[in-house]
Scaffold this motif. Sequence first.
Motif: not given
Lengths: 764, 72
Positions: A3, A5-6, A404, A729, A731-732, A756, A758, B33, B70
């Motif tokens: 994965q 990372q965000e 991504e 869910r 990954g991101n 994206r 959560t 987020y 973002e």
Amino acid sequence: MSQIQERGSTHVYKVNKISREEMESMVERCVYAHPPFCSAACPLKLDARAFLEAAAAGNFKKALQLYEKIAPFPLVLAMGCEAPCERSCRLGEIGEAVQIRAVEEAAARFGQTQRLGSVFRTRKKKSVAIFGSGLFALFLAGELEKKAYPLSVFCEEADAERFLKSETGFLDEEAFRSELKRLQGMDIQFVFGCAIDRAFIEEKRAAFDVACASPAVREKLFPEAECIPALMYCEDLKLVSGPCSGVLDAAFGAKKAALTVDRLAQNLDPRNARGQEGPVESRLYTDLSEARELTRVPMNGAGCTREEAAREAGRCIRCHCEECLKSCAYLAHYKKHPGLFAREIYNNTQIIMGDHPLNKPMNSCALCGQCTVVCPNGVDMARVCLDARRNMVSTDKMPLAPHEFALLDMLFSNEEAFLSRPQPGFDTCRYVFFPGCQAAAIAPETVKAAYLDLCDRLNGGVALMLGCCGAIGGWAGRTELEEQTRVFLDRELSKLGDPIVIAGCPMCKKELAGHEGLQITGIWDVLLEIGLPGGGHRLERPAALHDSCGARGDEKTQTAIRELAMRLGCELIETDYSGDRSPCCGYGGLAAYANREVAQEMTEKCLARSDAPYITYCMACRDRFARQGRESKHILELIYGTEAGAPPDISEKRYHRLMLKKELLRELWQEETKDMKLDYELNYTEQARRMMDERMILTDDVIAVMDELRKTGACIFDEESGLFIACRRIGNATFWVKFSREGDARYLVHRAWSHRMTVVKREG
Amino acid sequence: MAEKNYYTIDPEGKLTCMRCGVPLIKGKARFLYLDNGFPVELPVCPVCGFVYVPEELALGKVAAVERALEDK
């Protein structure tokens, strides 16, 4: 699978990979904002391009408005000007220069003035006196009146008519009357019939804040005074005056003097804050190839008609440099020239808190380098955008979302779908075939045929390496990932005995060429040397050749592809923007992931060059053209007679890579891989397939959701649609699947979506 | 003081949690987020806490807010 990372939300400056100096040097190269040569030569800086455009449209009112900005007495200036603009007109190099002065005269005759009467104006507090007459005094009076100074003119002449007459003998009667009317309409206090001497000036100037004198008065009364011509100022006498000769020089002198008056009226040093005065040098590039009207329209001063003046103005080619905007769909989309764009993108990287409005534009460049080739000064937007992306990544401000999917796809290529084996019967090999991730994803049969052919006809063993060269990580600005890929591939190559790499993709060739000590060639060069394998076929119709942006600057590759196509018997069409000038298909730089609309425009731009089928030598170009409905073939498809068929969707592209690996392992190396068989049946409606491709949702994602559902039983039933909905869910992102089912082991997917964010239940 | 809800959807009894066998109700949830949180009211299972994000919401408002965050 790995994965990524965000990014964090607290930005910490770690490394700044782009400097202001670099940005400035790039901005400096762009000449879009440079003035046309006529304006640059004009000390008064007439916006001649706009002026001639208005006149060409027959809008003399607007033309005169533009001209009045530099000329308080338009006819005096137009009829007496030495016209350095005409000497600089680029048309003069291939034909006759535009008669700008004559058009100015016509505009002054035909246009209506926009001057406001004094009733509407607020006058300044500081007052000015002018002593004397002549062109300089006339123009200065006009300039100062425009600036709304309470102004008095002391002259020896007996009336306004005589005042105007001095030094304007070149005006015809009609022009003289017109300018006299203009002068009389101005808010100027005239004192006629003065006997001007030193005592008179000393006495009168006491009532004013600033005093000015004509050159004649100054020379006669103060011959010893030293003037600073750049300021039109005699510092010792505190008198605004200076030398000038000719109409244009007088007008320019009056402009400088008016600025000096401004500074003096504010008790400031007249030397400072003057900006750039006078003629400037322009480095503007002008494409003269489209100039058509090279011969002057005869114009006869006062007898010239509106039509003649408009026609002559219409000969102006409006010198401007838009070479990059003409050729690049990305720059054309944002309608910004690189000088401006580079600065905005640089500023975007320097924002610590708040919005980064240039993120999307910065990520939409194909990084293909076309602008650098077409720009007369080598502007490099790819460098600007790539540096900006790297900077955003290194400062932890780069959003992961736009890249991504592509980055995960790269990891997939170098993990699950990766394959590296020496040719059966060899421990190490002389060569390794590296077809590239897109070739395996789009045309697995072609890759297989090419590999078998190379094994068959080359001595010393040909290994196979299926994987990604790392370009994707590089495009995303993720230098660490690119470096990891480089180390990984080098290790794998070393296991194969450091063979010579035969690249199947020009982009891979370019990327791998950066590896130290690596020998690399293209399959096209090998095939030229060993000959075509047989079994290939040509395209029946003439085809346009699309050069890959990976081969920009690589003439050897470009020539080799043409030679191969000829040997196949293809008839090639060379289009505009081919070879080094070729545009990107929209895949480069991950533009298609960050900005679908711009990428689409890039593809359309490529296809607009010809109606014929296209031959490409990069599989991504082939795929994007075919998706657009255009017949397109990769040169290897033609050489090996293997049709890749309809363009695969994103899931099929992964499936193809896995299947190719599995098939080759089984057939060539007798290795069986485990089949990941589902213990249930999963089908998709056509709409769901389309939707998933559009929304970048893989069948693997859907399978993961369904696996989870079967494990936990967590799903909901929607009464309205009669369908079930499950989520997971991964990954991101959270993936949702809407499906119907038959029994416990058969599902039909109707819809799928993802987000994206959560989502959690909250108490209270 | 009660938190402001940015978005509210009432399932009106049309959605059922298949694991718990009960209808979803309008319940409190939170979107998270990039260290930002948004209180909302969404269809939630009163027993297991399953929160449903409808397609229109995911592709509409949620996607728009994602883009905005973002680029922060």
